[in-house]
Design a protein around this motif. Structure first.
Motif, mmCIF file in Angstrom:
data_model
loop_
_atom_site.group_PDB
_atom_site.id
_atom_site.type_symbol
_atom_site.label_atom_id
_atom_site.label_comp_id
_atom_site.label_asym_id
_atom_site.label_seq_id
_atom_site.Cartn_x
_atom_site.Cartn_y
_atom_site.Cartn_z
ATOM 1 N N TYR A 1 70.498 4.477 53.329
ATOM 2 C CA TYR A 1 71.405 5.537 52.870
ATOM 3 C C TYR A 1 72.168 5.078 51.624
ATOM 4 C CZ TYR A 1 70.715 7.609 57.544
ATOM 5 O OH TYR A 1 70.182 8.143 58.697
ATOM 6 N N LEU B 1 75.522 7.028 50.907
ATOM 7 C CA LEU B 1 76.625 6.420 51.642
ATOM 8 C C LEU B 1 77.231 5.301 50.805
ATOM 9 C CD1 LEU B 1 78.127 6.331 54.407
ATOM 10 C CD2 LEU B 1 76.451 4.613 55.111
ATOM 11 N N TYR C 1 82.776 -0.222 54.660
ATOM 12 C CA TYR C 1 82.733 1.239 54.593
ATOM 13 C C TYR C 1 84.081 1.820 54.948
ATOM 14 C CZ TYR C 1 77.697 0.533 54.606
ATOM 15 O OH TYR C 1 76.425 0.133 54.296
ATOM 16 N N SER D 1 85.655 7.131 57.160
ATOM 17 C CA SER D 1 84.901 8.387 57.244
ATOM 18 C C SER D 1 83.384 8.169 57.245
ATOM 19 C CB SER D 1 85.289 9.306 56.085
ATOM 20 O OG SER D 1 84.902 8.712 54.854
ATOM 21 N N ALA D 2 82.945 6.927 57.144
ATOM 22 C CA ALA D 2 81.509 6.641 57.032
ATOM 23 C C ALA D 2 80.732 7.117 58.260
ATOM 24 C CB ALA D 2 81.286 5.151 56.811
ATOM 25 N N ASP E 1 81.320 9.682 60.251
ATOM 26 C CA ASP E 1 81.123 11.133 60.147
ATOM 27 C C ASP E 1 80.103 11.471 59.056
ATOM 28 O OD1 ASP E 1 82.929 11.660 62.182
ATOM 29 O OD2 ASP E 1 84.617 11.911 60.807
ATOM 30 N N ARG E 2 80.164 10.755 57.949
ATOM 31 C CA ARG E 2 79.220 11.005 56.857
ATOM 32 C C ARG E 2 77.788 10.704 57.312
ATOM 33 N NH1 ARG E 2 80.149 11.424 51.113
ATOM 34 N NH2 ARG E 2 78.233 11.039 49.948
ATOM 35 N N LEU F 1 76.509 13.558 59.326
ATOM 36 C CA LEU F 1 76.102 14.673 58.470
ATOM 37 C C LEU F 1 74.759 14.380 57.802
ATOM 38 C CD1 LEU F 1 76.527 17.362 57.048
ATOM 39 C CD2 LEU F 1 77.979 16.152 55.389
ATOM 40 N N ILE F 2 74.597 13.168 57.305
ATOM 41 C CA ILE F 2 73.329 12.781 56.680
ATOM 42 C C ILE F 2 72.184 12.952 57.674
ATOM 43 C CG2 ILE F 2 72.014 10.804 55.780
ATOM 44 C CD1 ILE F 2 74.747 9.821 54.580
ATOM 45 N N LEU G 1 75.530 16.851 49.675
ATOM 46 C CA LEU G 1 76.750 16.149 50.078
ATOM 47 C C LEU G 1 77.974 16.447 49.206
ATOM 48 C CD1 LEU G 1 75.347 12.685 51.209
ATOM 49 C CD2 LEU G 1 76.302 14.489 52.647
ATOM 50 N N TYR H 1 81.626 17.980 50.709
ATOM 51 C CA TYR H 1 82.908 17.288 50.638
ATOM 52 C C TYR H 1 83.902 17.938 49.687
ATOM 53 C CZ TYR H 1 81.051 13.874 53.763
ATOM 54 O OH TYR H 1 80.521 13.288 54.884
#
Length: 122
Positions: free
Chosen positions: A20, A26, A38, A41-42, A44-45, A48-49, A66, A70
């Motif tokens: 990622y 990421l 990281y 919020s990583a 949650d990201r 989503l990914i 993305l 955001y």
């Protein structure tokens, strides 16, 4: 947060997180020793990914989506891009449906061959 903790919390492999990052999906900061760190919020990201990948999007498409997620603003051309992706998915579904129908016919003919395909008994 270090890479192992993000991987554990997000339910992915460390290798996936590296991928990622390589794909620009990421972001990670580097310590002076080169270790990845990281933001909180990583996790949650990453979720989503994974959802975007599960929707059939390639990493280049995820990279386009993305920023809109955001920022809360749809980037120019994004909806058209996503509609094109959906059309490609529809095409794949149609191709797979046709393949399944052909396979069903092969299975049916294998179970009960038509008379012209039966071998004469000796």
């Amino acid at each position: 947060m270090r890479i192992g903790e993000v991987a554990r919390r997000a339910g992915v492999s460390v290798r996936a997180l590296r991928y990622y990052e390589e794909q620009g999906l990421l972001p990670a900061e580097r310590s002076p020793a080169g270790q990845r760190h990281y933001s909180s919020s990583a996790v949650d990201r990453v979720g989503l990914i994974r959802q975007l990948f599960a929707a059939g999007l390639a990493s280049r498409s995820v990279r386009k989506v993305l920023p809109s997620v955001y920022s809360g603003r749809v980037a120019p051309g994004l909806l058209e891009h996503l509609e094109d992706e959906r059309a490609r998915t529809d095409e794949r579904i149609a191709e797979l449906s046709a393949a399944r129908e052909r396979l069903d016919a092969v299975i049916a003919n294998t179970r009960n061959p038509p008379p012209e395909c039966r071998r004469p008994r000796e």
